[in-house]
Design a protein around this motif. Sequence first.
Motif, PDB file in Angstrom:
ATOM      1  N   VAL A  49      -9.470   2.156  -3.386  1.00  0.00           N
ATOM      2  CA  VAL A  49     -10.559   2.979  -2.217  1.00  0.00           C
ATOM      3  C   VAL A  49      -9.927   4.506  -2.176  1.00  0.00           C
ATOM      4  O   VAL A  49     -10.637   5.175  -2.193  1.00  0.00           O
ATOM      5  CB  VAL A  49     -10.699   2.239  -1.256  1.00  0.00           C
ATOM      6  CG1 VAL A  49     -11.552   3.329  -0.101  1.00  0.00           C
ATOM      7  CG2 VAL A  49     -11.746   1.021  -1.511  1.00  0.00           C
ATOM      8  N   VAL A  50      -8.596   4.330  -1.741  1.00  0.00           N
ATOM      9  CA  VAL A  50      -8.076   5.807  -1.598  1.00  0.00           C
ATOM     10  C   VAL A  50      -8.217   6.581  -2.682  1.00  0.00           C
ATOM     11  O   VAL A  50      -8.494   7.880  -2.641  1.00  0.00           O
ATOM     12  CB  VAL A  50      -6.675   5.675  -0.909  1.00  0.00           C
ATOM     13  CG1 VAL A  50      -5.804   7.059  -1.203  1.00  0.00           C
ATOM     14  CG2 VAL A  50      -6.525   5.092   0.313  1.00  0.00           C
ATOM     15  N   LEU A  92       0.892  -1.114  -0.156  1.00  0.00           N
ATOM     16  CA  LEU A  92      -0.147  -0.118   0.217  1.00  0.00           C
ATOM     17  C   LEU A  92       1.110   1.290   0.147  1.00  0.00           C
ATOM     18  O   LEU A  92       0.676   2.222  -0.639  1.00  0.00           O
ATOM     19  CB  LEU A  92      -0.835   0.045   1.231  1.00  0.00           C
ATOM     20  CG  LEU A  92      -2.070   1.217   1.363  1.00  0.00           C
ATOM     21  CD1 LEU A  92      -2.707   1.429   0.162  1.00  0.00           C
ATOM     22  CD2 LEU A  92      -2.618   1.221   2.866  1.00  0.00           C
ATOM     23  N   THR A 103      -7.310  -1.282  -0.953  1.00  0.00           N
ATOM     24  CA  THR A 103      -7.164  -0.239  -0.246  1.00  0.00           C
ATOM     25  C   THR A 103      -6.509   1.057  -1.057  1.00  0.00           C
ATOM     26  O   THR A 103      -7.127   2.171  -0.814  1.00  0.00           O
ATOM     27  CB  THR A 103      -6.391  -0.333   1.077  1.00  0.00           C
ATOM     28  OG1 THR A 103      -6.937  -1.691   1.716  1.00  0.00           O
ATOM     29  CG2 THR A 103      -6.409   0.710   2.114  1.00  0.00           C
ATOM     30  N   PHE A 141      -6.188  -6.898  -0.763  1.00  0.00           N
ATOM     31  CA  PHE A 141      -6.754  -5.861   0.348  1.00  0.00           C
ATOM     32  C   PHE A 141      -5.674  -4.647   0.183  1.00  0.00           C
ATOM     33  O   PHE A 141      -6.231  -3.496   0.358  1.00  0.00           O
ATOM     34  CB  PHE A 141      -6.641  -6.495   1.588  1.00  0.00           C
ATOM     35  CG  PHE A 141      -7.835  -7.364   1.880  1.00  0.00           C
ATOM     36  CD1 PHE A 141      -9.015  -6.709   2.128  1.00  0.00           C
ATOM     37  CD2 PHE A 141      -7.729  -8.587   2.124  1.00  0.00           C
ATOM     38  CE1 PHE A 141     -10.275  -7.508   1.868  1.00  0.00           C
ATOM     39  CE2 PHE A 141      -8.867  -9.488   2.303  1.00  0.00           C
ATOM     40  CZ  PHE A 141     -10.180  -8.759   2.283  1.00  0.00           C
ATOM     41  N   ILE A 171     -16.185   1.622  -1.324  1.00  0.00           N
ATOM     42  CA  ILE A 171     -15.644   0.221  -0.779  1.00  0.00           C
ATOM     43  C   ILE A 171     -16.043  -1.048  -1.704  1.00  0.00           C
ATOM     44  O   ILE A 171     -15.494  -1.854  -2.192  1.00  0.00           O
ATOM     45  CB  ILE A 171     -15.893   0.028   0.786  1.00  0.00           C
ATOM     46  CG1 ILE A 171     -15.132   0.835   1.413  1.00  0.00           C
ATOM     47  CG2 ILE A 171     -15.402  -1.578   1.066  1.00  0.00           C
ATOM     48  CD1 ILE A 171     -15.398   1.049   3.044  1.00  0.00           C
TER      49      ILE A 171
END
Lengths: 223, 213
Positions: free
Chosen positions: A102-103, A8, A99, A95, A140
Motif C-alpha cells: 500500500v505504501v 514492514l 502495508t 498485514f 487498500i
Amino acid sequence: MTQFRAILGKDLRLEIRSGESTIALIALSLLILVVIVFALSQAGARGTEAGAGALWIAMLFSGMLGAVRALSSERDNGTIYALLVSPVDRTTIYFAKLTAAVVFMAIAEVAAVVLMVLFFNLNFDFGLLRMLPILALGVIGFGALATVLSAVSGHTRMGDLILPVLAVPLYVPALIAGVKASAAMLSGAPFTSAAIWIKILIAFDLLFVGAGYLLFEFVIAEN
Amino acid sequence: MTTLALQAHAVSHSFGSVPVLRGLNCDLAPGCAAAIIGSNGSGKSTLVRIFAGLLKPTAGSMVLFGDSRIDRRRLGLLTHQTFLYRNLTARENLEFYAALYGMRNPPQIAAEWIERIGLEALAAYRVRTISRGNEQRLAIARALIANPDLLIMDEPFTALDVAGAELVKGLIAESMERGCAVVLTAHSGATLTAIACERYELSRGRLAADKGT
C-alpha cells in the motif's frame, strides 16, 4: 506488533535503498497514462471521466507490480522460508506485506495523480483532495487482493502471468465503482451522489482484506 | 524420561510420481547431533525442509519435542540459501531476525553475535559486499540467534575457511552443551564425524544408520 514493525521496517528500508518498486511503479503509471491520453485524444474524449478511468487503470497495473514485488523479493532471496520457519504469525506477515504494498502504491499514486492532472488538462483544486479517500480505498482493496493472489501465483511456474488473470476479473466491480466515484469527485459533484460507489468500494475492501486475512496462511505455505 | 527433540517415523516424500524419501526413521535426543551424509540428489535438502516443517511428508509422521505441531520458536534453520537480505548490512540483518523472534533489545543481541562470529569490521557493510565465507558465518549467527532447541543445518561448512569451520564447530558444540539437538547434513562425513553422536547415510531416499562410527 514488534514483528509487524520489523518486517514492514525492513521492506521500507530495502525500498528506500534500492527504489526498485517505487521507480518501476511510477514509470509504469506514466506509460499507461501516456498511452491512454493518446488513445483517448484520438477519440476526442477528455476530462474528468477519462482522467479518472486512466488513473484507476494505472493504479491497477502498477499495484499488481507493487504487490508482487513485496512478496517476490522474499521468494527470490529464499528469505520467505526464513519468515515461514520463524515464530511470526502468517497473518502478521500478510498485514506487513500488505502495508508495504500500500505504501509503494500510494507513492506511485501521488505521482499518477499529478500526471493525470497535467495530461487531462484538469485543475489542481479541491476535487483532487476529495478524490484522495476514494483512491485510498482503491489502493487498500487492490493491495489486499494482489498480495494474497501473488502468494498463490508464486507457487506456479507462470506466476507473473497468472496474477493479472486472477486479479483483474475479481477487481472489475471495484474498479468501476472507483472510476465512477473519482469522476464524480473531480467534477465537483457532492459526496452523496457517489455514495453508492463508495459503499461498493468499502464492501470490496472488507471482502479482500478479510479474504487475505483468512487465506494467506494457507496460500503462502509450500504444501 | 527425556522428550526426544525429533522423531521421524516412516517419513516418505514424493514430488509428483518421483519418490525422494522412502520410509525414513530417525530419533534425536536433546544435546545430541545427527549427521546425515548423502551425495547430490540423495534427498538431504528435502529431508531438511521436512524436519523444519516447510514441507509436509506425503507419508509418515514428524514429531518435534513430543508435539506434532512445530513450535517454530525452538527451531533454527540453515540451508543452502543464507536467508540474508543483501541490501541490509550484517548488523541490520541480525537485528531484523532478533526482532522477528521477539527478542528483547535486538541491537544488543546483534552486536553480541557480530562479535562472536568475528565480523565487527564488516558489521556496517551490506551483505552483498561481503565474501561468501563471511556471509555463511552471518547465516549461522542468524540460525542461532534465538538460541534454538533444535538446529537444522544443511551443509553448514560450505564456503568456510579453516578458521570459519572451527568457529562453527565451536558454536555447534556450545549449543549442544546447553541441550540443543542438531541435525547436520553434508556430502561427506569427514567434517561432521567429530561433532555428531549419530551418523546416517542417506542414499536413494533411504536412511541407514552408518555402522562406521
